[in-house]
Design a protein around this motif. Sequence first.
Motif, short mmCIF file in Angstrom:
data_model
loop_
_atom_site.label_atom_id
_atom_site.label_comp_id
_atom_site.label_asym_id
_atom_site.label_seq_id
_atom_site.Cartn_x
_atom_site.Cartn_y
_atom_site.Cartn_z
N ARG A 272 0.82 -1.22 0.00
CA ARG A 272 0.00 0.00 0.00
C ARG A 272 0.85 1.26 0.00
O ARG A 272 0.53 2.24 -0.67
N ALA A 273 1.95 1.25 0.75
CA ALA A 273 2.84 2.41 0.76
C ALA A 273 3.46 2.63 -0.61
O ALA A 273 3.55 3.77 -1.08
N MET A 274 3.86 1.56 -1.27
CA MET A 274 4.48 1.68 -2.59
C MET A 274 3.49 2.22 -3.62
O MET A 274 3.84 3.05 -4.46
N ILE A 275 2.23 1.77 -3.54
CA ILE A 275 1.23 2.18 -4.52
C ILE A 275 0.66 3.56 -4.19
O ILE A 275 0.54 4.42 -5.06
N GLN A 276 0.32 3.79 -2.92
CA GLN A 276 -0.36 5.03 -2.56
C GLN A 276 0.61 6.19 -2.36
O GLN A 276 0.36 7.30 -2.84
N VAL A 277 1.69 5.95 -1.64
CA VAL A 277 2.65 7.02 -1.36
C VAL A 277 3.66 7.15 -2.49
O VAL A 277 3.94 8.25 -2.98
N GLY A 278 4.22 6.01 -2.91
CA GLY A 278 5.20 6.04 -3.99
C GLY A 278 4.60 6.16 -5.37
O GLY A 278 5.31 6.38 -6.35
N ARG A 279 3.28 6.00 -5.49
CA ARG A 279 2.56 6.11 -6.76
C ARG A 279 3.17 5.20 -7.83
O ARG A 279 3.37 5.59 -8.98
N MET A 280 3.49 3.99 -7.40
CA MET A 280 4.12 3.04 -8.30
C MET A 280 3.06 2.14 -8.94
O MET A 280 2.13 1.70 -8.27
N PRO A 281 3.19 1.84 -10.24
CA PRO A 281 2.27 0.90 -10.87
C PRO A 281 2.46 -0.51 -10.32
O PRO A 281 3.53 -0.86 -9.81
N VAL A 282 1.43 -1.31 -10.45
CA VAL A 282 1.44 -2.67 -9.91
C VAL A 282 2.60 -3.48 -10.47
O VAL A 282 3.27 -4.23 -9.75
N ALA A 283 2.86 -3.34 -11.79
CA ALA A 283 3.94 -4.12 -12.41
C ALA A 283 5.29 -3.79 -11.78
O ALA A 283 6.12 -4.68 -11.57
N THR A 284 5.52 -2.51 -11.44
CA THR A 284 6.78 -2.11 -10.81
C THR A 284 6.87 -2.66 -9.39
O THR A 284 7.92 -3.13 -8.96
N VAL A 285 5.75 -2.60 -8.67
CA VAL A 285 5.73 -3.15 -7.31
C VAL A 285 6.06 -4.64 -7.35
O VAL A 285 6.85 -5.14 -6.54
N ARG A 286 5.48 -5.35 -8.31
CA ARG A 286 5.75 -6.79 -8.44
C ARG A 286 7.23 -7.04 -8.70
O ARG A 286 7.84 -7.94 -8.11
#
Length: 214
Positions: free
Chosen positions: A51-65
């Motif tokens: 959640r921090a990576m997506i919401q705060v870091g605004r990272m796309p799902v593919a990058t998080v993966r």
Amino acid sequence: MRLARLSERSGVSAATIKYYLREGLLPPGRQVNATTSEYDEEHLRRLRLVRAMIQVGRMPVATVREVLGHADDDSLGRTIRLGAALWALPQVPEPDADDEHVRAAHHEVGALLDRLGWENAKQLTTISPAYRSLVVAVAAFRRLGYDWGAEQLAPYAELMHRTAVLDLDNMEEHPSDAERVEFAVLGAILNEPALQALHRLAQEEESARRYGFE
């Protein structure tokens, strides 16, 4: 805990958790029966990181993966594992090699690394996103007519090395390699903005001390 409890404790909807599971951002739970799984504290910790990576870091799902895949890859040594995870974060594009200011910036950054004795950084110049980001920044200064290079950057680099020592000291307090890499990734998302904010607060404080509020 069941999915409903994981949702309650994390504040993330059950539908979103199921989506993260399908996308491989969370490891599967322990299968209880054909329709039910159980989750533990590790799932909760990973969910909060996602959640921090997506919401705060605004990272796309593919990058998080991709980032989490490197964090979980225990076949890699610690340095490579950490570097691969951080390098998967969004980076600046490759600068134009034919730009005279970019060429000058490469020279100045190379001179800076020589001056600091950062031999490992010198070996990674062709692939390091951090090196590329620094070249882009120095080239922008020089394009605007500022003689910004190794001499000006060296004191800042020395401060950043002290910061890196603190970063790794804090990272090593965590028990597992996966947690250490996750902490480093979270630091890149949350601590770098905090350091930037501290830098600006320090500038405001020093400006007021030198010049007052006139």
